[in-house]
Write a protein that holds these residues in place. Structure first.
Motif, PDB file in Angstrom:
ATOM      1  N   SER A   1       0.822  -1.213   0.000  1.00 11.22           N
ATOM      2  CA  SER A   1       0.000   0.000   0.000  1.00 11.22           C
ATOM      3  C   SER A   1       0.856   1.264   0.000  1.00 11.22           C
ATOM      4  CB  SER A   1      -0.951   0.002   1.191  1.00 11.22           C
ATOM      5  OG  SER A   1      -0.240   0.209   2.389  1.00 11.22           O
ATOM      6  N   ALA A   2       2.124   1.149   0.306  1.00 13.04           N
ATOM      7  CA  ALA A   2       3.012   2.310   0.298  1.00 13.04           C
ATOM      8  C   ALA A   2       3.156   2.888  -1.099  1.00 13.04           C
ATOM      9  CB  ALA A   2       4.381   1.931   0.847  1.00 13.04           C
TER      10      ALA A   2
ATOM     11  N   TRP B   1       0.710   3.470  -3.144  1.00 12.30           N
ATOM     12  CA  TRP B   1      -0.427   4.320  -3.450  1.00 12.30           C
ATOM     13  C   TRP B   1      -0.793   5.280  -2.331  1.00 12.30           C
ATOM     14  CZ3 TRP B   1      -0.564  -1.014  -4.291  1.00 12.30           C
ATOM     15  CH2 TRP B   1      -0.422  -1.379  -5.630  1.00 12.30           C
ATOM     16  N   ALA B   2      -0.326   5.027  -1.137  1.00  9.54           N
ATOM     17  CA  ALA B   2      -0.726   5.844   0.018  1.00  9.54           C
ATOM     18  C   ALA B   2       0.151   7.093   0.119  1.00  9.54           C
ATOM     19  CB  ALA B   2      -0.609   5.029   1.298  1.00  9.54           C
ATOM     20  N   ASN B   3      -0.393   8.086   0.786  1.00  8.39           N
ATOM     21  CA  ASN B   3       0.413   9.283   1.016  1.00  8.39           C
ATOM     22  C   ASN B   3       1.258   9.095   2.277  1.00  8.39           C
ATOM     23  OD1 ASN B   3      -1.346   9.588   3.131  1.00  8.39           O
ATOM     24  ND2 ASN B   3      -2.399  11.369   2.278  1.00  8.39           N
ATOM     25  N   THR B   4       2.225   9.935   2.434  1.00  4.18           N
ATOM     26  CA  THR B   4       3.159   9.806   3.543  1.00  4.18           C
ATOM     27  C   THR B   4       2.464   9.962   4.891  1.00  4.18           C
ATOM     28  OG1 THR B   4       4.892  10.703   2.138  1.00  4.18           O
ATOM     29  CG2 THR B   4       5.325  10.677   4.490  1.00  4.18           C
ATOM     30  N   LEU B   5       1.547  10.896   4.993  1.00  6.07           N
ATOM     31  CA  LEU B   5       0.837  11.116   6.248  1.00  6.07           C
ATOM     32  C   LEU B   5       0.049   9.870   6.647  1.00  6.07           C
ATOM     33  CD1 LEU B   5       0.011  12.982   8.557  1.00  6.07           C
ATOM     34  CD2 LEU B   5      -1.881  13.768   7.112  1.00  6.07           C
ATOM     35  N   GLY B   6      -0.611   9.229   5.689  1.00  5.76           N
ATOM     36  CA  GLY B   6      -1.358   8.011   5.984  1.00  5.76           C
ATOM     37  C   GLY B   6      -0.457   6.883   6.452  1.00  5.76           C
ATOM     38  N   LEU B   7       0.709   6.761   5.842  1.00  4.52           N
ATOM     39  CA  LEU B   7       1.654   5.725   6.249  1.00  4.52           C
ATOM     40  C   LEU B   7       2.198   5.980   7.653  1.00  4.52           C
ATOM     41  CD1 LEU B   7       3.629   5.237   2.931  1.00  4.52           C
ATOM     42  CD2 LEU B   7       2.009   3.664   3.978  1.00  4.52           C
TER      43      LEU B   7
END
Length: 83
Positions: free
Chosen positions: A4-5, A7-13
């Motif tokens: 998922s890294a 497609w995900a944004n840094t804040l979400g990760l």
């Protein structure tokens, strides 16, 4: 989670990472208190060490898991303290 890294944004990760670590920080003391109340002290250390090595014991056997770990620690100690 690693995939998922892409497609995900840094804040979400970062928030996901913090959430997982928060849950682990909550679960560990709860399980420790559970073990402390449930088990006599003579058996507690053995069970805690077995539970921490559970995946390795399931993959191989009890003897191989603890014997192999002991050998690794012995070799690492020898390498660290040889002159």
């Amino acid at each position: 989670m690693l995939i998922s890294a892409l497609w995900a944004n840094t804040l979400g990760l970062v928030l996901g990472y913090l959430l997982v670590n928060l849950l682990l920080a909550i679960v560990e003391p709860v399980l420790s208190n559970y073990y402390n109340r449930l088990l006599p002290s003579a058996q507690r250390a053995t069970l805690l060490s077995v539970s921490s090595m559970g995946w390795l014991i399931e993959w191989s056997s009890f003897t191989v898991a603890f014997g192999g770990t002991g050998m690794v620690v012995l070799v690492c100690g020898w390498l660290a303290f040889r002159r």
